[in-house]
Design an enzyme around this catalytic site. Structure first.
Site, short mmCIF file in Angstrom:
data_model
loop_
_atom_site.label_atom_id
_atom_site.label_comp_id
_atom_site.label_asym_id
_atom_site.label_seq_id
_atom_site.Cartn_x
_atom_site.Cartn_y
_atom_site.Cartn_z
N CYS A 149 41.57 48.64 32.06
CA CYS A 149 41.75 47.69 30.98
C CYS A 149 42.08 48.25 29.61
O CYS A 149 42.65 47.62 28.45
CB CYS A 149 40.87 46.68 30.75
SG CYS A 149 40.93 45.61 32.30
N HIS A 202 41.44 42.91 23.72
CA HIS A 202 41.76 42.89 25.36
C HIS A 202 41.37 41.52 25.73
O HIS A 202 40.26 40.65 25.37
CB HIS A 202 40.93 43.69 25.97
CG HIS A 202 41.00 43.63 27.66
ND1 HIS A 202 42.31 43.88 28.22
CD2 HIS A 202 40.08 43.79 28.43
CE1 HIS A 202 41.84 43.66 29.62
NE2 HIS A 202 40.76 43.53 29.72
N ASN A 234 43.66 37.83 32.61
CA ASN A 234 43.46 39.28 32.25
C ASN A 234 44.55 40.11 32.98
O ASN A 234 44.51 40.19 34.08
CB ASN A 234 42.08 39.79 32.64
CG ASN A 234 41.95 41.28 32.46
OD1 ASN A 234 42.63 42.14 31.86
ND2 ASN A 234 40.54 41.84 32.76
O1 UT7 Z 1 38.66 43.50 31.89
C1 UT7 Z 1 37.94 44.54 32.61
C2 UT7 Z 1 36.51 44.31 32.23
N1 UT7 Z 1 35.93 43.01 32.81
C3 UT7 Z 1 35.52 42.12 32.08
O2 UT7 Z 1 35.28 42.16 30.98
C4 UT7 Z 1 35.05 40.85 33.04
C5 UT7 Z 1 33.52 40.65 32.76
N2 UT7 Z 1 32.70 39.56 33.31
C6 UT7 Z 1 32.83 38.25 33.27
O3 UT7 Z 1 34.04 38.05 32.52
C7 UT7 Z 1 32.03 37.37 33.84
O4 UT7 Z 1 31.13 37.90 34.28
C8 UT7 Z 1 32.64 36.61 34.97
C9 UT7 Z 1 33.81 35.36 34.35
C10 UT7 Z 1 33.46 37.56 35.93
C11 UT7 Z 1 31.63 35.88 35.65
O5 UT7 Z 1 31.02 34.95 34.61
P1 UT7 Z 1 29.31 34.85 34.69
O6 UT7 Z 1 29.13 33.88 33.74
O7 UT7 Z 1 29.07 36.27 34.23
O8 UT7 Z 1 29.03 34.35 36.00
P2 UT7 Z 1 27.87 35.18 37.24
O9 UT7 Z 1 28.56 36.19 37.95
O10 UT7 Z 1 26.57 35.40 36.45
O11 UT7 Z 1 27.49 34.05 38.09
C12 UT7 Z 1 26.88 32.70 37.58
C13 UT7 Z 1 27.10 31.71 38.78
C14 UT7 Z 1 26.77 32.29 40.07
O12 UT7 Z 1 26.07 31.32 40.81
P3 UT7 Z 1 24.39 31.24 40.69
O13 UT7 Z 1 23.79 32.33 41.49
O14 UT7 Z 1 23.79 31.11 39.29
O15 UT7 Z 1 24.01 30.04 41.61
C15 UT7 Z 1 27.94 32.84 40.37
O16 UT7 Z 1 27.84 32.53 42.07
O17 UT7 Z 1 28.40 31.37 38.61
C16 UT7 Z 1 28.65 31.33 40.13
N3 UT7 Z 1 30.10 31.91 40.17
C17 UT7 Z 1 31.18 30.87 40.22
N4 UT7 Z 1 31.03 29.45 40.40
C18 UT7 Z 1 32.15 28.83 40.29
C19 UT7 Z 1 30.60 33.01 40.17
N5 UT7 Z 1 32.21 32.91 40.27
C20 UT7 Z 1 32.30 31.54 40.30
C21 UT7 Z 1 33.54 30.80 40.27
N6 UT7 Z 1 33.38 29.59 40.32
N7 UT7 Z 1 34.87 31.68 40.29
#
Ligand code: UT7
Length: 330
Positions: free
Chosen positions: A115, A255, A285
């Protein structure tokens, strides 16, 4: 006379017609529109059809760039294509682009920094101009992320989209152009964001395909933590190094990975929302294309002499910030 700097003298952007909305994703994986919008800021992303690769989108963006800045392709000295999803492992997509547009006097290469690719490319290309040896560089940021996304993995498929952007870099001695860069990378981050197979370590095999190792793997929360810290830190460092306050900055060009990362970066730099380029809502993204697509969408709001801060964070890990004074009126 001021030193030779590299100005961006034109910009073109392209996203494919196909749209994948949050509603569409609801029927593909266990997710919902509200979660995606509140956690990422994304509502839809554009997806290129099968049978077309990154070079197709790059050429569309270059067509628009050429409309803004009519150019004889024979005048182009070099083509740098920043991409994580080249048409092929080799030859470089830059070479395919060069052949398609008739850049008969150019050499080309692909630049891979996930990225942060466009940020690195902007730095490399600008420094080539600063030497005085090169007069016109075609810098492309393009990715067909849909070609490496598992649409059964809700942790990644909601984030990424396809798109392309292209700019020309040319000498400028008016004081505008590329001024400074702060770039970093740390391979210790590889385990948290990568595509395991398809390279020399794990070439494609029935096993790698069965294990779904040709897709993006991301530990989202860990990447988020690094991204939010490092992108904000890079912006702070480049501003301090160049004695810039938030009042001096016309736009942050961040980004577009997650709106929460962008908001946190802007807040730490003291920049209000109207000084932050944002199009993640409609594109998601697009990896190497996010920065030039921002320039494309905001081109009519940019004025000669505007101070722009570009910032990115991506797989690798790679990250950084660039300070550039906008050099043209569109
Ligand atoms: O561009 C390259 C670099 N990449 C980035 O900068 C991306 C950085 N990361 C992110 O943007 C975020 O971490 C994500 C958008 C990928 C995920 O968001 P998050 O707030 O970090 O969620 P998480 O992975 O900590 O998950 C929180 C909860 C989990 O459920 P529990 O364990 O709390 O019950 C996940 O299973 O959200 C759940 N979850 C979802 N729920 C609905 C994860 N993905 C989804 C989804 N829909 N798509």
């Amino acid at each position: 006379m001021a030193a030779i700097r590299a100005s961006i003298t034109g910009v073109g952007g392209y996203v494919p017609d196909g749209i994948l909305t949050n509603k569409d994703l609801e029927s593909m994986v266990d997710t919902n529109d509200e979660w995606i919008v509140t956690r990422t800021g994304i509502r839809e992303r554009h997806i290129l059809e099968k049978g077309k690769g990154s070079s197709f989108m790059a050429l569309k963006a270059i067509e628009r760039l050429m409309e803004m800045r009519p150019t004889d392709p024979a005048e182009i000295d070099a083509i740098i294509c920043c991409t994580t999803t080249p048409d092929h492992v080799f030859p470089a997509t830059a070479n395919l682009i060069g052949a398609a547009i008739g850049a008969v006097n150019a050499f080309g290469f692909d630049l891979q920094a996930a990225c942060s690719g466009f940020l690195y490319g902007l730095t490399v290309g600008s420094q080539m101009i600063e030497t005085g040896r090169y007069k016109k560089i075609l810098l492309v940021g393009v990715d067909k992320m849909s070609s490496i996304i598992n649409y059964e993995d809700r942790a990644t498929c909601i984030i990424f989209g396809d798109g392309a952007g292209a700019v020309f870099l040319e000498p400028d001695n008016s004081g505008n152009g590329f001024i400074d860069a702060y770039l970093r990378s740390d391979g210790k981050g590889a385990e948290f964001l990568h595509m395991k197979a398809g390279g020399s370590l794990y070439p494609a095999s029935a096993e790698t395909v069965a294990n779904k190792e040709h897709y993006v793997y991301q530990e989202g929360a860990t990447v988020f933590k690094f991204a939010v810290t490092k992108m904000a830190e890079a912006v702070e460092i480049i501003m301090q190094k160049n004695n810039l306050t938030s009042d001096d900055i016309a736009f942050l060009v961040p980004h577009q990975a997650n709106k929460r990362i962008i908001d946190a970066t802007a807040e730490r730099a003291g920049l209000p929302p109207e000084k932050v380029m944002l199009n993640i809502e409609h594109y998601g993204n697009t990896t190497n294309a996010t920065l030039p697509l921002c320039l494309w969408d905001y081109r009519h709001q940019l004025k000669k002499g505007d101070n722009l801060i570009f910032a990115a964070f991506g797989g690798g890990f790679t990250w950084g910030a660039v300070y550039l004074k906008w050099g043209i009126e569109v």
